[in-house]
Scaffold this active site. Structure first.
Site, PDB file in Angstrom:
ATOM      1  N   SER A 147       0.864  -1.190   0.000  1.00 41.90           N
ATOM      2  CA  SER A 147       0.000   0.000   0.000  1.00 41.90           C
ATOM      3  C   SER A 147       0.891   1.228   0.000  1.00 41.90           C
ATOM      4  CB  SER A 147      -0.870   0.020   1.258  1.00 41.90           C
ATOM      5  OG  SER A 147      -1.471   1.295   1.415  1.00 41.90           O
ATOM      6  N   TYR A 161      -2.008  -0.727  10.134  1.00 37.23           N
ATOM      7  CA  TYR A 161      -2.120  -1.190   8.750  1.00 37.23           C
ATOM      8  C   TYR A 161      -0.871  -0.769   7.952  1.00 37.23           C
ATOM      9  CZ  TYR A 161      -3.922  -1.097   3.900  1.00 37.23           C
ATOM     10  OH  TYR A 161      -4.090  -1.249   2.551  1.00 37.23           O
TER      11      TYR A 161
HETATM   12  P1  NAP Z   1     -11.547  -5.513  -0.066  1.00 38.29           P
HETATM   13  O1  NAP Z   1     -12.423  -5.003  -1.154  1.00 38.29           O
HETATM   14  O2  NAP Z   1     -11.885  -5.205   1.361  1.00 38.29           O
HETATM   15  O3  NAP Z   1     -11.392  -7.106  -0.252  1.00 38.29           O
HETATM   16  C1  NAP Z   1     -10.608  -7.821   0.650  1.00 38.29           C
HETATM   17  C2  NAP Z   1     -10.465  -9.242   0.171  1.00 38.29           C
HETATM   18  O4  NAP Z   1      -9.579  -9.947   1.059  1.00 38.29           O
HETATM   19  C3  NAP Z   1     -11.775 -10.007   0.186  1.00 38.29           C
HETATM   20  O5  NAP Z   1     -11.768 -10.903  -0.910  1.00 38.29           O
HETATM   21  C4  NAP Z   1     -11.705 -10.782   1.503  1.00 38.29           C
HETATM   22  O6  NAP Z   1     -12.482 -11.989   1.484  1.00 38.29           O
HETATM   23  C5  NAP Z   1     -10.238 -11.112   1.548  1.00 38.29           C
HETATM   24  N1  NAP Z   1      -9.685 -11.411   2.874  1.00 38.29           N
HETATM   25  C6  NAP Z   1      -9.633 -10.619   3.972  1.00 38.29           C
HETATM   26  N2  NAP Z   1      -9.017 -11.242   4.991  1.00 38.29           N
HETATM   27  C7  NAP Z   1      -8.667 -12.468   4.527  1.00 38.29           C
HETATM   28  C8  NAP Z   1      -8.028 -13.600   5.099  1.00 38.29           C
HETATM   29  N3  NAP Z   1      -7.577 -13.571   6.376  1.00 38.29           N
HETATM   30  N4  NAP Z   1      -7.841 -14.700   4.331  1.00 38.29           N
HETATM   31  C9  NAP Z   1      -8.271 -14.740   3.040  1.00 38.29           C
HETATM   32  N5  NAP Z   1      -8.897 -13.704   2.451  1.00 38.29           N
HETATM   33  C10 NAP Z   1      -9.099 -12.591   3.189  1.00 38.29           C
HETATM   34  O7  NAP Z   1     -10.033  -4.990  -0.261  1.00 38.29           O
HETATM   35  P2  NAP Z   1      -9.269  -4.305  -1.489  1.00 38.29           P
HETATM   36  O8  NAP Z   1      -9.412  -2.840  -1.373  1.00 38.29           O
HETATM   37  O9  NAP Z   1      -9.584  -4.992  -2.749  1.00 38.29           O
HETATM   38  O10 NAP Z   1      -7.772  -4.617  -1.053  1.00 38.29           O
HETATM   39  C11 NAP Z   1      -7.002  -5.668  -1.574  1.00 38.29           C
HETATM   40  C12 NAP Z   1      -5.567  -5.422  -1.158  1.00 38.29           C
HETATM   41  O11 NAP Z   1      -5.157  -4.139  -1.626  1.00 38.29           O
HETATM   42  C13 NAP Z   1      -5.362  -5.391   0.357  1.00 38.29           C
HETATM   43  O12 NAP Z   1      -4.140  -6.011   0.686  1.00 38.29           O
HETATM   44  C14 NAP Z   1      -5.298  -3.915   0.678  1.00 38.29           C
HETATM   45  O13 NAP Z   1      -4.557  -3.647   1.840  1.00 38.29           O
HETATM   46  C15 NAP Z   1      -4.602  -3.390  -0.567  1.00 38.29           C
HETATM   47  N6  NAP Z   1      -4.818  -1.953  -0.790  1.00 38.29           N
HETATM   48  C16 NAP Z   1      -6.042  -1.453  -1.112  1.00 38.29           C
HETATM   49  C17 NAP Z   1      -6.189  -0.096  -1.299  1.00 38.29           C
HETATM   50  C18 NAP Z   1      -7.503   0.537  -1.677  1.00 38.29           C
HETATM   51  O14 NAP Z   1      -7.574   1.784  -1.748  1.00 38.29           O
HETATM   52  N7  NAP Z   1      -8.550  -0.230  -1.932  1.00 38.29           N
HETATM   53  C19 NAP Z   1      -5.082   0.768  -1.148  1.00 38.29           C
HETATM   54  C20 NAP Z   1      -3.862   0.216  -0.807  1.00 38.29           C
HETATM   55  C21 NAP Z   1      -3.726  -1.154  -0.646  1.00 38.29           C
HETATM   56  P3  NAP Z   1     -14.073 -12.036   1.851  1.00 38.29           P
HETATM   57  O15 NAP Z   1     -14.794 -11.398   0.686  1.00 38.29           O
HETATM   58  O16 NAP Z   1     -14.366 -13.480   1.990  1.00 38.29           O
HETATM   59  O17 NAP Z   1     -14.241 -11.240   3.104  1.00 38.29           O
END
Ligand code: NAP
Length: 252
Positions: A147, A161
């Site tokens: 991130s 985080y």
């Molecule tokens: P999201 O929409 O909240 O989706 C999270 C995903 O992770 C879901 O598929 C969830 O599964 C799964 N998950 C959570 N905990 C888990 C575990 N312990 N074991 C297996 N699966 C798990 O998140 P996102 O925004 O797409 O983020 C994806 C990645 O990008 C993350 O690492 C996040 O930190 C990073 N990121 C995101 C942003 C942003 O702005 N969105 C910015 C920087 C970094 P369920 O659906 O079953 O709950």
């Protein structure tokens, strides 16, 4: 029939957001996909269905990436259903409500480390044992989803985080050097401000729209814009790239 030329990918946390977009793009590029999730079976199955409707091959696999036995079982299923893994995207991650350090409990800190860094560690370990040419594997490629918070530190919002993502950056650098002679490349993307459900988990669903005027590109990003960078890092086009980071945060 499974042959060694097939591309097999595990994307953790692929039921929603960045992981789901990456799964769909990977399938469109010919990968057979394991769609990992932890809670949302309906959403994971919907991604598998979309892959299959496009003529691809996928299966959904429930596993908490922070639990070693569940991770080992998931890799056993991948071996069985898809064949030897060639690519891993350590994407699963969680974010909790905005708070200063004084409001972050011991339990929350451990949860964040478990989901974000331990999960990456456990999945990488399983993947490398199969990919490594030292073990008779064919090599492979890993992309870790860090991130932009690893650089900003997310003060007043989520330093737990951000610290877990800083650990992913160090892990990426060290692992890339460790396994380069074994035919495995390890890189990372650092997204920021991407429209997904994660901001609701952080307690502010409209966060991106609140801060977008402070982003040089004046907008948030889409999951597909992150997926494109991940697929490039995984591909042969990036064949001499390892230990690299791509920031996907609109210039911030
Ligand atoms: P999201 O929409 O909240 O989706 C999270 C995903 O992770 C879901 O598929 C969830 O599964 C799964 N998950 C959570 N905990 C888990 C575990 N312990 N074991 C297996 N699966 C798990 O998140 P996102 O925004 O797409 O983020 C994806 C990645 O990008 C993350 O690492 C996040 O930190 C990073 N990121 C995101 C942003 C942003 O702005 N969105 C910015 C920087 C970094 P369920 O659906 O079953 O709950």
């Amino acid at each position: 029939m499974i042959t060694t030329t097939e591309k097999v990918i595990l994307i953790t946390g692929a039921s929603r957001g960045i992981g789901a977009a990456t799964a769909l793009l990977a399938a469109s590029r010919g990968y057979h996909v394991c769609v990992n999730y932890v809670k949302n079976e309906v959403a994971a199955n919907a991604i598998v269905k979309r892959v299959e409707e496009g003529g691809g091959k996928a299966f959904a696999c429930k596993a908490d990436v922070g639990e070693e036995e569940q991770v080992k079982e998931m890799f056993r299923l991948i071996d069985l259903k898809l064949g030897p893994i060639t690519a891993l995207v350590n994407n699963a991650g969680t974010l909790e409500h905005q708070s200063k350090l004084e409001g972050i409990s011991h339990e929350r800190f451990l949860r964040t480390l478990k989901n974000n860094i331990l999960g990456t560690f456990l999945c990488s370990k399983e993947a490398i044992s199969r990919m490594s040419i030292r073990n008779g594997g064919n090599g492979g490629s890993i992309v870790n989803v860090s991130s932009i918070g690893s650089k900003t530190g997310s003060p007043g919002e989520y330093i737990d985080y951000a610290a877990s993502k800083g650990a992913i950056d160090s892990f990426t650098t060290g692992l890339s050097k460790e396994v380069a002679p074994e035919g495995i490349r390890v890189n990372a993307v650092r997204p920021g401000f991407i429209y997904t459900d994660i901001h609701e988990s952080g307690g502010e669903p409209g966060r991106i729209d609140r801060i977008k005027s402070t982003i040089p590109m004046l907008r948030g990003g889409n999951p597909e814009e992150v997926a494109n960078a991940i697929l490039w890092l995984l591909s042969e086009e990036a064949s001499y790239t390892t230990g690299a980071f791509i920031d996907i945060a609109g210039g911030r």
